[in-house]
Design an enzyme around this catalytic site. Structure first.
Site, PDB file in Angstrom:
ATOM      1  N   ILE A   1      63.703 -46.156  29.688  1.00  0.00           N
ATOM      2  CA  ILE A   1      63.112 -45.702  28.416  1.00  0.00           C
ATOM      3  C   ILE A   1      63.505 -44.251  28.140  1.00  0.00           C
ATOM      4  CG2 ILE A   1      60.939 -45.273  27.191  1.00  0.00           C
ATOM      5  CD1 ILE A   1      59.780 -47.700  28.754  1.00  0.00           C
TER       6      ILE A   1
ATOM      7  N   HIS B   1      48.362 -49.065  22.988  1.00  0.00           N
ATOM      8  CA  HIS B   1      49.371 -49.605  23.918  1.00  0.00           C
ATOM      9  C   HIS B   1      50.306 -50.583  23.194  1.00  0.00           C
ATOM     10  CE1 HIS B   1      49.960 -50.145  28.501  1.00  0.00           C
ATOM     11  NE2 HIS B   1      51.098 -50.351  27.873  1.00  0.00           N
TER      12      HIS B   1
ATOM     13  N   ALA C   1      53.790 -43.753  28.641  1.00  0.00           N
ATOM     14  CA  ALA C   1      54.031 -44.394  29.947  1.00  0.00           C
ATOM     15  C   ALA C   1      52.747 -45.007  30.512  1.00  0.00           C
ATOM     16  CB  ALA C   1      54.659 -43.411  30.906  1.00  0.00           C
TER      17      ALA C   1
ATOM     18  N   GLY D   1      53.571 -49.857  22.554  1.00  0.00           N
ATOM     19  CA  GLY D   1      54.968 -49.475  22.805  1.00  0.00           C
ATOM     20  C   GLY D   1      55.924 -50.657  22.851  1.00  0.00           C
ATOM     21  N   ALA D   2      55.529 -51.697  23.545  1.00  0.00           N
ATOM     22  CA  ALA D   2      56.427 -52.842  23.704  1.00  0.00           C
ATOM     23  C   ALA D   2      56.039 -53.969  22.751  1.00  0.00           C
ATOM     24  CB  ALA D   2      56.364 -53.332  25.142  1.00  0.00           C
TER      25      ALA D   2
ATOM     26  N   ASP E   1      50.133 -43.493  23.755  1.00  0.00           N
ATOM     27  CA  ASP E   1      50.065 -44.928  23.492  1.00  0.00           C
ATOM     28  C   ASP E   1      49.287 -45.626  24.601  1.00  0.00           C
ATOM     29  OD1 ASP E   1      50.783 -47.333  22.090  1.00  0.00           O
ATOM     30  OD2 ASP E   1      52.240 -47.750  23.681  1.00  0.00           O
TER      31      ASP E   1
ATOM     32  N   GLU F   1      41.554 -48.618  28.883  1.00  0.00           N
ATOM     33  CA  GLU F   1      41.960 -49.204  27.599  1.00  0.00           C
ATOM     34  C   GLU F   1      41.123 -50.445  27.305  1.00  0.00           C
ATOM     35  OE1 GLU F   1      46.175 -49.911  27.783  1.00  0.00           O
ATOM     36  OE2 GLU F   1      46.629 -47.819  28.153  1.00  0.00           O
TER      37      GLU F   1
HETATM   38  P1  NAD Z   1      62.229 -46.909  34.883  1.00  0.00           P
HETATM   39  O1  NAD Z   1      61.852 -47.354  36.240  1.00  0.00           O
HETATM   40  O2  NAD Z   1      63.502 -47.403  34.281  1.00  0.00           O
HETATM   41  O3  NAD Z   1      62.296 -45.312  34.859  1.00  0.00           O
HETATM   42  C1  NAD Z   1      61.364 -44.486  35.474  1.00  0.00           C
HETATM   43  C2  NAD Z   1      62.081 -43.209  35.855  1.00  0.00           C
HETATM   44  O4  NAD Z   1      61.103 -42.326  36.410  1.00  0.00           O
HETATM   45  C3  NAD Z   1      63.170 -43.420  36.934  1.00  0.00           C
HETATM   46  O5  NAD Z   1      64.398 -42.858  36.502  1.00  0.00           O
HETATM   47  C4  NAD Z   1      62.630 -42.684  38.151  1.00  0.00           C
HETATM   48  O6  NAD Z   1      63.658 -42.055  38.885  1.00  0.00           O
HETATM   49  C5  NAD Z   1      61.712 -41.660  37.517  1.00  0.00           C
HETATM   50  N1  NAD Z   1      60.676 -41.176  38.408  1.00  0.00           N
HETATM   51  C6  NAD Z   1      59.936 -41.874  39.312  1.00  0.00           C
HETATM   52  N2  NAD Z   1      59.052 -41.065  39.927  1.00  0.00           N
HETATM   53  C7  NAD Z   1      59.253 -39.823  39.403  1.00  0.00           C
HETATM   54  C8  NAD Z   1      58.657 -38.565  39.643  1.00  0.00           C
HETATM   55  N3  NAD Z   1      57.682 -38.423  40.532  1.00  0.00           N
HETATM   56  N4  NAD Z   1      59.099 -37.503  38.921  1.00  0.00           N
HETATM   57  C9  NAD Z   1      60.086 -37.642  38.007  1.00  0.00           C
HETATM   58  N5  NAD Z   1      60.706 -38.814  37.752  1.00  0.00           N
HETATM   59  C10 NAD Z   1      60.276 -39.887  38.445  1.00  0.00           C
HETATM   60  O7  NAD Z   1      61.001 -47.250  33.954  1.00  0.00           O
HETATM   61  P2  NAD Z   1      60.989 -47.299  32.357  1.00  0.00           P
HETATM   62  O8  NAD Z   1      61.347 -48.671  31.902  1.00  0.00           O
HETATM   63  O9  NAD Z   1      61.732 -46.160  31.791  1.00  0.00           O
HETATM   64  O10 NAD Z   1      59.420 -47.126  32.082  1.00  0.00           O
HETATM   65  C11 NAD Z   1      58.724 -45.916  32.358  1.00  0.00           C
HETATM   66  C12 NAD Z   1      57.245 -46.204  32.311  1.00  0.00           C
HETATM   67  O11 NAD Z   1      56.873 -46.491  30.954  1.00  0.00           O
HETATM   68  C13 NAD Z   1      56.849 -47.506  33.053  1.00  0.00           C
HETATM   69  O12 NAD Z   1      56.671 -47.327  34.417  1.00  0.00           O
HETATM   70  C14 NAD Z   1      55.597 -47.937  32.364  1.00  0.00           C
HETATM   71  O13 NAD Z   1      54.499 -47.351  33.058  1.00  0.00           O
HETATM   72  C15 NAD Z   1      55.738 -47.332  30.977  1.00  0.00           C
HETATM   73  N6  NAD Z   1      55.863 -48.342  29.921  1.00  0.00           N
HETATM   74  C16 NAD Z   1      54.990 -48.301  28.874  1.00  0.00           C
HETATM   75  C17 NAD Z   1      55.101 -49.223  27.848  1.00  0.00           C
HETATM   76  C18 NAD Z   1      54.184 -49.197  26.655  1.00  0.00           C
HETATM   77  O14 NAD Z   1      53.926 -50.247  26.087  1.00  0.00           O
HETATM   78  N7  NAD Z   1      53.697 -48.054  26.227  1.00  0.00           N
HETATM   79  C19 NAD Z   1      56.088 -50.218  27.912  1.00  0.00           C
HETATM   80  C20 NAD Z   1      56.966 -50.204  28.981  1.00  0.00           C
HETATM   81  C21 NAD Z   1      56.847 -49.284  29.987  1.00  0.00           C
END
Ligand code: NAD
Length: 314
Positions: A153, A281, A233, A283-284, A258, A263
């Site tokens: 993301i 929530h 996130a 986002g997706a 979001d 929630e």
């Molecule tokens: P992803 O796993 O592709 O990316 C997460 C990134 O965070 C990775 O590059 C990882 O290296 C990095 N990371 C992990 N721990 C870290 C730390 N301590 N400090 C800095 N960077 C760190 O995941 P994504 O698909 O990009 O999704 C990110 C988050 O978004 C998900 O885990 C989920 O919680 C959230 N999300 C929310 C929605 C929504 O509807 N709002 C939908 C999808 C995902």
């Protein structure tokens, strides 16, 4: 015949499109229109061979109460609602759908950048209430966006923000794609540096022991005065009491989320602040992402069940 429990609310909306994939399975849907409680999960999962789960709890209690369970398929990527240790102890595999909702969440994030920069939320509400005062906003061009997490993301947000002529920096010690970093002219910074230079900080890390309350009072205090925070996130990444302080004291100009630690949030003091915005929530929650996620999560579940042996659909 496999019995599968399918819990995501939005899956239920596209279930007709998924029926051909699930032919021969006995499917239990979440028909409540809301996230299931642990008690409901225990009851519905007790006879299931597989669970396709959204944000509902797959706790140790749920897993231990489901003796036939052979596979769990996450509808999305955030697995913080799943007790992975309890799954591992039983040798139950878990699959996720990486990438399926990246674009939708990134587009929402960009939308929230505009909403914050131009105070659109409060401005539109004011007009509906009979007002017409024009609050001055800020342009995004040339401003710095700090991405905490540069995964699927975060990278989609970075590409779009560069298209808006923003400067983009990121903090992600695990992200090593130097080509992407060069191609999109991203700057790698420490978290402290990023917080100090960013006009907008956007969170894109998973919820882990390391990231829980990542944005506490100290780190919010390191942000540029008058900066904005976006969290699409996980709610628990932010200390909400500290955020209330940062927003009500004017230390931050605004925040758009979001996600929330609870929630729906109930009557939370943050919701009474004009410079705080919370979406439910979503986002997706686009047609494209829901369809992609439902298909990928269903295929994952059936693949894992097939690999587990036993009697499958006929
Ligand atoms: P992803 O796993 O592709 O990316 C997460 C990134 O965070 C990775 O590059 C990882 O290296 C990095 N990371 C992990 N721990 C870290 C730390 N301590 N400090 C800095 N960077 C760190 O995941 P994504 O698909 O990009 O999704 C990110 C988050 O978004 C998900 O885990 C989920 O919680 C959230 N999300 C929310 C929605 C929504 O509807 N709002 C939908 C999808 C995902």
């Amino acid at each position: 015949m496999w019995t599968v429990l399918i819990t995501p609310k939005s899956y239920y909306e596209v279930r007709k499109e998924m029926e051909p994939l699930l032919k021969g399975c006995r499917v239990i849907y979440n028909e409540t229109g809301r996230t299931l409680t642990e008690e409901e999960m225990c009851r519905l999962a007790s006879g299931a061979d597989g669970i396709l789960v959204g944000v509902d709890p797959v706790s140790r209690k749920v897993i231990e109460g489901a003796p036939r369970l052979k596979a769990v398929s996450k509808y999305g990527v955030g697995v913080d609602n799943i007790d992975r240790e309890a799954l591992e102890e039983r040798g139950i595999p878990l699959a996720t759908t990486p990438g399926a909702n990246n674009v939708s969440v990134a587009e929402l994030t960009v939308g929230l950048l505009f909403v914050l920069a131009r105070n659109l939320y409060a401005a539109a509400a004011e007009v509906k209430a009979g007002g017409w005062s024009r609050v001055r906003g800020t342009e995004l061009t040339g401003k710095t966006l700090g991405l905490v997490g540069c995964g699927g993301i975060g990278r989609e947000v970075a590409r779009r923000a560069r298209g808006l002529l923003m400067k983009v920096c990121f903090y992600d010690p695990y992200f090593q794609d130097e080509r992407f970093i060069r191609e999109h002219e991203l700057e790698r910074l420490s978290l402290e540096e990023l917080l100090a230079v960013s006009d907008f900080v956007s969170l894109h890390v998973p919820l882990t022991g390391e990231t829980r309350k990542l944005m506490n009072r100290e780190r919010l205090g390191l942000m540029k005065p008058g900066a904005y925070l976006i969290n699409t996130a996980r709610g628990e990444l932010v200390d909400e009491e500290a955020l209330h302080w940062a927003l009500s004291s004017g230390r931050l100009a605004g925040a758009a989320c979001d996600v929330f630690s609870k929630e729906p949030p109930g009557d939370h003091p943050l919701l009474r602040l004009d410079n705080f915005l919370l979406t439910p929530h979503v986002g997706a929650h686009t047609h494209e992402a829901v369809t992609r996620m439902a298909k990928a999560a269903t295929e994952n579940l059936l693949r894992l069940l097939a690999a587990s042996g036993g009697s499958g659909p006929r």
